[in-house]
Write a protein that holds these residues in place. Structure first.
Motif, PDB file in Angstrom:
ATOM      1  N   GLU A  14       0.859  -1.196   0.000  1.00 56.51           N
ATOM      2  CA  GLU A  14       0.000   0.000   0.000  1.00 56.51           C
ATOM      3  C   GLU A  14       0.893   1.243   0.000  1.00 56.51           C
ATOM      4  O   GLU A  14       1.717   1.432   0.900  1.00 56.51           O
ATOM      5  N   ASN A  27      -2.015  14.767  -8.796  1.00 59.71           N
ATOM      6  CA  ASN A  27      -2.999  14.044  -7.977  1.00 59.71           C
ATOM      7  C   ASN A  27      -2.277  13.029  -7.100  1.00 59.71           C
ATOM      8  O   ASN A  27      -1.195  12.545  -7.454  1.00 59.71           O
ATOM      9  N   ALA A  29      -3.288   9.520  -4.475  1.00 57.82           N
ATOM     10  CA  ALA A  29      -4.317   8.620  -3.927  1.00 57.82           C
ATOM     11  C   ALA A  29      -3.640   7.359  -3.395  1.00 57.82           C
ATOM     12  O   ALA A  29      -2.641   6.906  -3.968  1.00 57.82           O
ATOM     13  N   PRO A  30      -4.179   6.775  -2.311  1.00 59.64           N
ATOM     14  CA  PRO A  30      -3.638   5.495  -1.840  1.00 59.64           C
ATOM     15  C   PRO A  30      -3.994   4.388  -2.835  1.00 59.64           C
ATOM     16  O   PRO A  30      -5.149   4.285  -3.253  1.00 59.64           O
ATOM     17  N   ILE A  31      -3.018   3.592  -3.191  1.00 60.74           N
ATOM     18  CA  ILE A  31      -3.201   2.520  -4.191  1.00 60.74           C
ATOM     19  C   ILE A  31      -2.291   1.356  -3.800  1.00 60.74           C
ATOM     20  O   ILE A  31      -1.212   1.565  -3.251  1.00 60.74           O
ATOM     21  N   LYS A  43      -4.043  -2.323 -10.193  1.00 58.58           N
ATOM     22  CA  LYS A  43      -5.416  -2.527 -10.654  1.00 58.58           C
ATOM     23  C   LYS A  43      -6.169  -1.266 -10.250  1.00 58.58           C
ATOM     24  O   LYS A  43      -6.313  -0.983  -9.049  1.00 58.58           O
ATOM     25  N   LEU A  44      -6.594  -0.498 -11.243  1.00 55.76           N
ATOM     26  CA  LEU A  44      -7.213   0.798 -10.947  1.00 55.76           C
ATOM     27  C   LEU A  44      -8.687   0.770 -11.344  1.00 55.76           C
ATOM     28  O   LEU A  44      -9.024   0.480 -12.500  1.00 55.76           O
ATOM     29  N   THR A  50      -6.678   8.966 -10.697  1.00 51.63           N
ATOM     30  CA  THR A  50      -5.417   8.246 -10.920  1.00 51.63           C
ATOM     31  C   THR A  50      -5.454   7.519 -12.260  1.00 51.63           C
ATOM     32  O   THR A  50      -4.527   7.642 -13.066  1.00 51.63           O
ATOM     33  N   PHE A  71      -2.102   9.046   4.214  1.00 57.02           N
ATOM     34  CA  PHE A  71      -2.994   8.092   3.545  1.00 57.02           C
ATOM     35  C   PHE A  71      -4.439   8.591   3.517  1.00 57.02           C
ATOM     36  O   PHE A  71      -5.081   8.573   2.468  1.00 57.02           O
ATOM     37  N   ALA A  75      -6.610  10.110   0.299  1.00 52.53           N
ATOM     38  CA  ALA A  75      -7.843   9.444  -0.115  1.00 52.53           C
ATOM     39  C   ALA A  75      -9.018  10.418  -0.202  1.00 52.53           C
ATOM     40  O   ALA A  75      -9.860  10.284  -1.084  1.00 52.53           O
ATOM     41  N   ILE A 141      -5.250   1.772   7.977  1.00 53.39           N
ATOM     42  CA  ILE A 141      -5.243   1.419   6.549  1.00 53.39           C
ATOM     43  C   ILE A 141      -6.508   0.624   6.201  1.00 53.39           C
ATOM     44  O   ILE A 141      -7.181   0.904   5.198  1.00 53.39           O
ATOM     45  N   ILE A 145      -9.515   1.888   3.651  1.00 56.30           N
ATOM     46  CA  ILE A 145      -9.996   1.137   2.487  1.00 56.30           C
ATOM     47  C   ILE A 145     -11.524   1.017   2.551  1.00 56.30           C
ATOM     48  O   ILE A 145     -12.221   1.265   1.562  1.00 56.30           O
ATOM     49  N   THR A 148     -13.151   4.300   1.634  1.00 58.81           N
ATOM     50  CA  THR A 148     -13.200   4.641   0.202  1.00 58.81           C
ATOM     51  C   THR A 148     -14.243   3.776  -0.517  1.00 58.81           C
ATOM     52  O   THR A 148     -14.762   4.170  -1.549  1.00 58.81           O
TER      53      THR A 148
HETATM   54  C1  LIG Z   1      -4.910   1.650   1.448  1.00 64.55           C
HETATM   55  C2  LIG Z   1      -5.739   1.875   0.210  1.00 64.55           C
HETATM   56  C3  LIG Z   1      -5.453   1.159  -0.947  1.00 64.55           C
HETATM   57  C4  LIG Z   1      -6.189   1.358  -2.114  1.00 64.55           C
HETATM   58  N1  LIG Z   1      -5.863   0.657  -3.247  1.00 64.55           N
HETATM   59  C5  LIG Z   1      -6.534   0.900  -4.405  1.00 64.55           C
HETATM   60  C6  LIG Z   1      -6.161   0.213  -5.615  1.00 64.55           C
HETATM   61  O1  LIG Z   1      -5.238  -0.618  -5.632  1.00 64.55           O
HETATM   62  N2  LIG Z   1      -6.845   0.515  -6.744  1.00 64.55           N
HETATM   63  C7  LIG Z   1      -7.861   1.444  -6.769  1.00 64.55           C
HETATM   64  O2  LIG Z   1      -8.434   1.691  -7.849  1.00 64.55           O
HETATM   65  N3  LIG Z   1      -8.246   2.096  -5.629  1.00 64.55           N
HETATM   66  C8  LIG Z   1      -7.603   1.848  -4.456  1.00 64.55           C
HETATM   67  N4  LIG Z   1      -7.959   2.515  -3.314  1.00 64.55           N
HETATM   68  C9  LIG Z   1      -9.071   3.489  -3.371  1.00 64.55           C
HETATM   69  C10 LIG Z   1      -8.614   4.828  -3.932  1.00 64.55           C
HETATM   70  O3  LIG Z   1      -7.565   5.389  -3.145  1.00 64.55           O
HETATM   71  C11 LIG Z   1      -9.795   5.801  -3.914  1.00 64.55           C
HETATM   72  O4  LIG Z   1     -10.778   5.333  -4.808  1.00 64.55           O
HETATM   73  C12 LIG Z   1      -9.420   7.205  -4.226  1.00 64.55           C
HETATM   74  O5  LIG Z   1     -10.529   8.033  -3.937  1.00 64.55           O
HETATM   75  C13 LIG Z   1      -9.031   7.435  -5.683  1.00 64.55           C
HETATM   76  O6  LIG Z   1      -8.629   8.799  -5.782  1.00 64.55           O
HETATM   77  P1  LIG Z   1      -8.423   9.568  -7.149  1.00 64.55           P
HETATM   78  O7  LIG Z   1      -9.781   9.718  -7.810  1.00 64.55           O
HETATM   79  O8  LIG Z   1      -7.850  10.887  -6.703  1.00 64.55           O
HETATM   80  O9  LIG Z   1      -7.484   8.766  -7.985  1.00 64.55           O
HETATM   81  C14 LIG Z   1      -7.263   2.303  -2.127  1.00 64.55           C
HETATM   82  C15 LIG Z   1      -7.553   3.008  -0.940  1.00 64.55           C
HETATM   83  C16 LIG Z   1      -6.815   2.799   0.210  1.00 64.55           C
HETATM   84  C17 LIG Z   1      -7.145   3.581   1.440  1.00 64.55           C
END
Ligand SMILES: Cc1cc2nc3c(=O)[nH]c(=O)nc-3n(C[C@H](O)[C@H](O)[C@H](O)COP(=O)(O)O)c2cc1C
Length: 194
Positions: A14, A27, A29-31, A43-44, A50, A71, A75, A141, A145, A148
């Motif tokens: 993470e 931008n 974001a947590p991913i 995987k988005l 993002t 984090f 988010a 964390i 998750i 979100t």
């Molecule tokens: C720890 C954590 C891990 C995450 N991993 C993913 C991920 O692998 N893929 C994804 O699409 N969203 C993931 N998310 C959700 C995105 O962070 C969330 O949808 C975020 O609002 C996207 O922001 P953005 O629109 O600015 O890109 C995760 C959230 C957290 C808190």
């Protein structure tokens, strides 16, 4: 490239992903970065900034940090320019322990999500500290998750389950967390538990 030394290990790591749009807006974001042997993927889910940024510029930075506040802010808030610095014009997080800039290539696309194959371009390690496992951090964390997911889950029963679980994580943070974990959980609690 020292991707493993920078903190990405087999499984899902993470991180906070920073990206740039074609017009130059940053931008964060947590991913989760997926590591399988020496291959890296993300995987988005469709609809995220993002994903649209990566489709526009074919790059992302994986910023390694254990700062719980970063984090939850990444988010749920727009991080202003003061959080970023630039590597060859591409955004990285100023406070990251390490970062890896990846080239991203679309590997799979469905209506729900896209999978991108990542190739490391540059790695920087800013800080190497030994950190014992803190259950409070893990709980933040998990709670983040769930938080979100909450807005995208339409089922009321499932939303109730999310709130119940988040309360349990809040108890773990109260017992085990340090100041950053407590501040992060308070941010989530304000939004979801009050
Ligand atoms: C720890 C954590 C891990 C995450 N991993 C993913 C991920 O692998 N893929 C994804 O699409 N969203 C993931 N998310 C959700 C995105 O962070 C969330 O949808 C975020 O609002 C996207 O922001 P953005 O629109 O600015 O890109 C995760 C959230 C957290 C808190």
């Amino acid at each position: 490239m020292k991707v493993r030394e920078a903190g990405l290990r087999e499984g899902i790591s993470e991180v906070i992903v920073t990206t740039k749009s074609a017009s130059g807006t940053f931008n964060a974001a947590p991913i989760g970065i997926i590591t399988r042997a020496n291959d890296y993927f993300v995987k988005l889910y469709s609809g995220s900034t993002t994903l649209s940024n990566v489709m526009e510029t074919s790059r992302l930075t994986a910023n390694v940090t254990d700062d719980a506040v970063l984090f939850v802010k990444a988010a749920f808030k727009h991080l202003d320019e003061s959080y970023f610095s630039l590597f060859r014009g591409f955004p990285v997080l100023r406070e990251a322990d390490s970062w890896i800039v990846f080239q991203a290539m679309l590997a799979k696309k469905s209506s729900e999500y896209s999978v991108l194959h990542l190739m490391p371009n540059a790695v920087q390690i800013n800080r190497e500290e030994l950190k014992a496992i803190n259950r409070g951090l893990n709980a933040v964390i998990e709670a983040a998750i769930l938080a979100t997911r909450y807005p995208v889950v339409k089922d009321e029963g499932y939303q109730e389950q999310i709130i119940t679980l988040m309360k349990r994580y809040a108890d773990v943070v109260e017992k085990c967390g340090g100041p950053r974990e407590k501040e992060a959980m308070e941010f989530l609690a304000e939004k979801f538990l009050k």
